[in-house]
Design a protein around this motif. Structure first.
Motif, PDB file in Angstrom:
ATOM      1  N   GLU A   1       5.329 -21.292   4.789  1.00 43.20           N
ATOM      2  CA  GLU A   1       4.316 -22.312   4.530  1.00 43.20           C
ATOM      3  C   GLU A   1       4.952 -23.704   4.461  1.00 43.20           C
ATOM      4  N   THR A   2       6.164 -23.782   3.906  1.00 42.81           N
ATOM      5  CA  THR A   2       6.881 -25.065   3.862  1.00 42.81           C
ATOM      6  C   THR A   2       7.190 -25.555   5.274  1.00 42.81           C
TER       7      THR A   2
ATOM      8  N   ARG B   1       0.826  -1.209   0.000  1.00 44.13           N
ATOM      9  CA  ARG B   1       0.000   0.000   0.000  1.00 44.13           C
ATOM     10  C   ARG B   1       0.865   1.266   0.000  1.00 44.13           C
ATOM     11  N   LEU B   2       2.024   1.153   0.651  1.00 38.11           N
ATOM     12  CA  LEU B   2       2.923   2.300   0.733  1.00 38.11           C
ATOM     13  C   LEU B   2       3.897   2.375  -0.444  1.00 38.11           C
ATOM     14  N   GLY B   3       3.785   1.422  -1.377  1.00 44.97           N
ATOM     15  CA  GLY B   3       4.619   1.460  -2.569  1.00 44.97           C
ATOM     16  C   GLY B   3       5.968   0.786  -2.413  1.00 44.97           C
ATOM     17  N   GLY B   4       6.169  -0.005  -1.367  1.00 42.82           N
ATOM     18  CA  GLY B   4       7.453  -0.678  -1.154  1.00 42.82           C
ATOM     19  C   GLY B   4       7.546  -1.984  -1.925  1.00 42.82           C
ATOM     20  N   ASN B   5       8.750  -2.579  -1.948  1.00 41.39           N
ATOM     21  CA  ASN B   5       9.026  -3.846  -2.637  1.00 41.39           C
ATOM     22  C   ASN B   5       8.812  -5.013  -1.671  1.00 41.39           C
ATOM     23  N   VAL B   6       8.010  -5.988  -2.103  1.00 44.28           N
ATOM     24  CA  VAL B   6       7.694  -7.125  -1.223  1.00 44.28           C
ATOM     25  C   VAL B   6       8.190  -8.454  -1.793  1.00 44.28           C
ATOM     26  N   ASP B   7       9.083  -8.409  -2.797  1.00 44.97           N
ATOM     27  CA  ASP B   7       9.564  -9.661  -3.407  1.00 44.97           C
ATOM     28  C   ASP B   7      10.224 -10.582  -2.381  1.00 44.97           C
ATOM     29  N   SER B   8      11.087  -9.999  -1.542  1.00 40.27           N
ATOM     30  CA  SER B   8      11.776 -10.823  -0.536  1.00 40.27           C
ATOM     31  C   SER B   8      10.790 -11.402   0.477  1.00 40.27           C
ATOM     32  N   LEU B   9       9.765 -10.616   0.821  1.00 38.95           N
ATOM     33  CA  LEU B   9       8.766 -11.098   1.780  1.00 38.95           C
ATOM     34  C   LEU B   9       7.928 -12.227   1.189  1.00 38.95           C
ATOM     35  N   MET B  10       7.673 -12.196  -0.099  1.00 42.39           N
ATOM     36  CA  MET B  10       6.918 -13.272  -0.739  1.00 42.39           C
ATOM     37  C   MET B  10       7.695 -14.582  -0.669  1.00 42.39           C
ATOM     38  N   LYS B  11       9.032 -14.498  -0.827  1.00 37.83           N
ATOM     39  CA  LYS B  11       9.858 -15.706  -0.701  1.00 37.83           C
ATOM     40  C   LYS B  11       9.835 -16.229   0.734  1.00 37.83           C
ATOM     41  N   VAL B  12       9.871 -15.295   1.678  1.00 39.01           N
ATOM     42  CA  VAL B  12       9.807 -15.690   3.087  1.00 39.01           C
ATOM     43  C   VAL B  12       8.475 -16.375   3.389  1.00 39.01           C
TER      44      VAL B  12
END
Length: 313
Positions: free
Chosen positions: A93-94, A77-88
């Motif tokens: 989940e694993t 929402r604030l325009g930041g990058n969440v690519d690393s968080l998606m991997k986390v």
């Protein structure tokens, strides 16, 4: 008179030695029985403790998962990058799926993972503050209240999900314990008894020589099964698949998998975990068994625990 005294003394010595040996054997058997009970208690306690650790780790990971989702949504929402968080999140989940295997659970390993996730969440809180400052949103009270409200909802949902997870897990554990405690028939043998009471074995008998049958069920030892009075049901199925039964001779109905089933005979016994044998003696009141292969089914405590067969010629 002297030659007779020596054998008598020897006999007494032999008898005394035999009694001492029997006493020693009884003490040894009592020791093994006590040791087995202690081992079973230790195993049960270990399983229960490990299960509690798994449930605690699962609850913490569920909470971290909810907080991570909230952080991802806020940063996006604030325009930041969440690519690393998606991997986390994928790794998280694993880790949650691997918790299903209780036997391979490593408490120290998961404690370290949880600390790492919590440290990452703290870092992302700082990133969110920085993004808010860059976007001029930090001083807006409404946005702050909205964020707090979102966090409270996420925490409440996490608690609700955690309760549901614990409840489901307890039900699964209860079902596993029930299955593990079920009795098992090590063997089911059928002997024929003629009208004069003579018993024959072999599994194949002439119809005219069968007045009754003796069905012997040998039970396997099971330390998880309760040593108490139990009810065992026997079903005899003739070559056509019909149940051999007669209400006048003790047949009746019992419940299996939620449905009523007719049994041929019923036997009550006290399970003592001694690899004991339970016998059914069943006769058709002078009526002959049909020619062909008959199937024997044995049920106890809601489980089908064994089967056998015999042939009538």
């Amino acid at each position: 008179m002297e030659p007779r005294t020596q054998p008598r003394n020897n006999s007494r010595s032999y008898l005394l030695a035999a009694l001492l040996i029997l006493a020693a054997l009884n003490i040894l058997l009592l020791y093994f029985y006590y040791q087995e009970r202690q081992d079973n208690k230790t195993k049960d306690a270990t399983i229960a403790a490990k299960t509690e650790e798994v449930l605690a780790a699962k609850t913490k990971l569920d909470s971290i998962s909810a907080q991570l989702d909230a952080k991802i949504a806020e940063i996006q929402r604030l325009g930041g990058n969440v690519d690393s968080l998606m991997k986390v999140r994928t790794q998280l989940e694993t880790d949650k799926r691997e918790l299903r295997n209780v036997n391979s659970f490593d408490g120290k390993k998961y404690d370290q993972k949880i600390r790492n996730y919590q440290a990452l969440l703290a870092q992302k809180d700082q990133e969110i503050v920085r993004l808010k400052q860059e976007n001029g949103l930090l001083t807006q009270r409404n946005d702050s209240l909205s964020t707090e409200n979102t966090s409270l909802k996420a925490e409440r949902q996490t608690l609700s999900d955690s309760v549901a997870v614990v409840t489901t897990r307890n039900q699964e554990l209860s079902e596993k314990v029930t299955i593990a405690a079920a009795l098992h028939a090590e063997s089911v043998t059928v002997n024929a008894i003629n009208a004069r009471g003579k018993e024959n074995d072999g599994g194949s008998y002439k119809a005219k020589r069968i007045d009754k049958i003796r069905v012997s069920v040998r039970l396997s030892p099971n330390g998880l099964a309760k040593q108490e009075e139990k009810t065992m049901y026997m079903r005899v199925l003739d070559p056509s698949g019909a149940v051999v039964s007669d209400m006048a001779t003790g047949s009746g109905e019992f419940t299996y998998n939620g449905e009523g089933m007719i049994y041929t005979a019923m036997q009550r016994f006290t399970f003592d975990n001694s690899r004991q044998q339970v016998d059914f003696i069943y006769g058709r009141g002078g009526k002959r068994f049909n020619e062909g292969r008959h199937t024997i089914e044995i049920y106890c405590e809601g489980f089908r625990i064994g089967e056998g067969d015999f042939t009538v010629k």
